[in-house]
Design an enzyme around this catalytic site. Structure first.
Site, PDB file in Angstrom:
ATOM      1  N   GLY A  73       0.791  -1.277   0.109  1.00 31.50           N
ATOM      2  CA  GLY A  73      -0.111  -0.040  -0.031  1.00 31.50           C
ATOM      3  C   GLY A  73       0.864   1.376   0.020  1.00 31.50           C
ATOM      4  N   SER A 202      -3.514  -3.601  -0.836  1.00 30.46           N
ATOM      5  CA  SER A 202      -2.378  -4.074  -0.198  1.00 30.46           C
ATOM      6  C   SER A 202      -2.752  -5.468   0.516  1.00 30.46           C
ATOM      7  CB  SER A 202      -1.954  -3.426   1.161  1.00 30.46           C
ATOM      8  OG  SER A 202      -1.159  -4.062   1.849  1.00 30.46           O
ATOM      9  N   GLY A 203      -1.661  -6.567   0.185  1.00 30.02           N
ATOM     10  CA  GLY A 203      -2.131  -7.904   0.349  1.00 30.02           C
ATOM     11  C   GLY A 203      -2.552  -8.288   2.021  1.00 30.02           C
ATOM     12  N   THR A 240      12.261  -8.379 -10.969  1.00 35.00           N
ATOM     13  CA  THR A 240      11.603  -9.833 -10.951  1.00 35.00           C
ATOM     14  C   THR A 240      10.571  -9.885 -10.094  1.00 35.00           C
ATOM     15  OG1 THR A 240      13.720 -10.835 -11.673  1.00 35.00           O
ATOM     16  CG2 THR A 240      11.971 -12.278 -10.946  1.00 35.00           C
ATOM     17  N   CYS A 326       0.696   2.641  13.624  1.00 36.39           N
ATOM     18  CA  CYS A 326       2.022   3.453  13.382  1.00 36.39           C
ATOM     19  C   CYS A 326       2.045   4.424  14.713  1.00 36.39           C
ATOM     20  CB  CYS A 326       1.872   4.291  12.210  1.00 36.39           C
ATOM     21  SG  CYS A 326       0.941   3.308  10.929  1.00 36.39           S
TER      22      CYS A 326
HETATM   23  C1  PLP Z   1      -1.926  -0.263   5.738  1.00 38.28           C
HETATM   24  C2  PLP Z   1      -2.363   0.696   4.886  1.00 38.28           C
HETATM   25  C3  PLP Z   1      -1.511   1.552   4.030  1.00 38.28           C
HETATM   26  C4  PLP Z   1       0.126   0.531   3.945  1.00 38.28           C
HETATM   27  O1  PLP Z   1      -0.068  -0.396   3.255  1.00 38.28           O
HETATM   28  P1  PLP Z   1       1.205  -1.466   3.482  1.00 38.28           P
HETATM   29  O2  PLP Z   1       1.035  -2.380   2.601  1.00 38.28           O
HETATM   30  O3  PLP Z   1       1.455  -1.817   4.832  1.00 38.28           O
HETATM   31  O4  PLP Z   1       2.565  -0.784   3.073  1.00 38.28           O
HETATM   32  C5  PLP Z   1      -1.826   2.378   3.266  1.00 38.28           C
HETATM   33  N1  PLP Z   1      -3.214   2.886   3.568  1.00 38.28           N
HETATM   34  C6  PLP Z   1      -3.835   2.441   4.380  1.00 38.28           C
HETATM   35  C7  PLP Z   1      -5.223   3.024   4.449  1.00 38.28           C
HETATM   36  C8  PLP Z   1      -3.626   1.464   5.184  1.00 38.28           C
HETATM   37  O5  PLP Z   1      -4.521   0.892   6.210  1.00 38.28           O
END
Ligand code: PLP
Length: 384
Positions: A73, A202-203, A240, A326
């Protein structure tokens, strides 16, 4: 009450599901080839990547060629915001519209652009955390390069009126990016209908691996490359590919939209049971009642420290968060809660429980009992 283990921090990260793990395993063992190789091993890996791209495109209603795999993300947000702005700078478009409640990935990208000569408007949400399409419309100027508004907030779970915002951007001819990391799998997304030009996901927030994500980029969008140095992802994001993680992400996105309505109904029911129980204990619900993610519970207990409550919850086997993951380790109250008008006191006493489809009524009751005990203990200590 018998001690349980209750994981209620899915907005911070989720477990890799068995289904995702099983989809990934062959690509960690026998099918290990480089997807750029011409031999059978390589072709197998390539086919798996393209299959994942199709799975994700189908859920977002876009073309597979519009899906770019990234490291998550944060990278997707950073790429969309800085990569698009840079391409607009030479056309004299040096203004960005965003919100005060974005994830740091977007806010830091905007701060960097400010240092490079861009002007950024940070829209303020109402008390529920909502940004209206009207606010966006009023903020757009002739020199606006990009509008970036998150789909759903990671702290308070507020879902933004994305379709209306998309409509305004279309009318004004401005590119619209949305951070949909918390929305994917929790809200039905249609990038065409909602006029979204770029979308981050994001995964690890949807039961796939950490370190994998997607940036959807509508074909024809002038976005600078993220990393050059190879032909992968059409030369826009070289390196890759992380084949197992990509395969897992495709499976996770697909799984997130199967039995969607059933899961929605079940999850909202236990979510509201937890919210009601916490309000009865004196909690204040943060975020919108109606426009809320199915798995988000954010409640403030004024006069108590979030960190202290989290440690006591942890000792009872419960994983939760304060304002956001965070913010643990720092004493600053959450930027989201303060932007919504909460006092520093109220923001410091915030707890976020984020649940998934596996969360039960018993789990909710266990948290409520635990909080009851924690509050009475902390009250006793205050009295001393
Ligand atoms: C977790 C999160 C991200 C960051 O994603 P990552 O894959 O952890 O870098 C960005 N935006 C939101 C709203 C999130 O909850």
């Amino acid at each position: 009450m018998e001690k349980r283990f209750v994981y209620a921090d899915n907005a911070a990260s989720t477990a890799v599901s068995e289904r995702v793990l099983n989809a990934m395993l062959p690509f960690l063992s026998e099918s290990f080839g480089n997807p750029s190789s011409i031999h059978r091993q390589g072709r197998d890996a390539r086919r798996a990547i393209e299959n994942a791209r199709e799975q994700i495109a189908e859920c977002l209603n876009c073309h597979p060629s519009e899906i770019y795999f990234t490291s998550g993300g944060t990278e997707s947000d950073w790429w969309a915001v800085t990569g698009y702005a840079k391409a607009q700078y030479e056309h004299g478009k040096r203004h960005i519209v965003t919100t005060a409640v974005e994830h740091k990935a977007v806010l830091e990208a905007c701060k960097k652009l400010e240092k490079q000569g861009f002007e950024v408007t940070y829209l303020k949400p109402d008390g529920d955390g909502i940004i209206t399409a009207e606010q966006v419309e009023n903020a757009i100027r002739k020199d606006t390069a990009l509008v970036t508004v998150m789909y759903a907030n990671n702290e308070v779970g507020t879902v933004m009126p994305v379709e209306e915002i998309g409509r305004v951007c279309k009318e004004k001819g401005v590119c619209f990016h949305t951070d949909a990391v918390q929305a994917v799998g929790n809200v039905k997304i249609d990038v065409k209908k909602q006029n979204i030009a770029m979308l981050s996901l994001s995964g690890h927030k949807i039961h796939a691996m950490k370190g994998i994500g997607v940036l959807y980029v509508r074909n024809g969008t002038a976005l600078e490359a993220m990393i050059t140095g190879g032909a992968q992802e059409k030369g826009r994001r070289a390196g890759t590919e992380n084949v197992p993680a990509i395969v897992g992400l495709g499976e996770a996105v697909k799984a997130a939209y199967e039995d969607f309505d059933g899961r929605y109904e079940r999850t909202v029911k236990v979510r509201d049971r937890l919210i009601d129980g916490l309000i009865k204990l004196g909690g204040r619900l943060n975020g919108s009642c109606e426009n809320r993610l199915m798995g988000n519970v954010n409640v403030s207990f004024e006069g108590f420290e979030g960190e202290t409550m989290l440690l006591l919850l942890d000792s009872k086997g419960i994983c939760a968060s304060g304002g956001s993951a965070c913010s643990s380790g720092q004493t600053e109250p959450s930027h989201v809660l303060t932007a919504m008008g909460l006092t520093a006191e109220q923001a410091r006493g915030a707890l976020r429980f984020s649940i998934d489809g596996g969360f039960t009524a018993e789990d909710a009751d266990y948290i409520i009992e635990a909080m009851k005990d924690i509050i009475s203990r902390l009250n006793k200590m205050k009295g001393l």
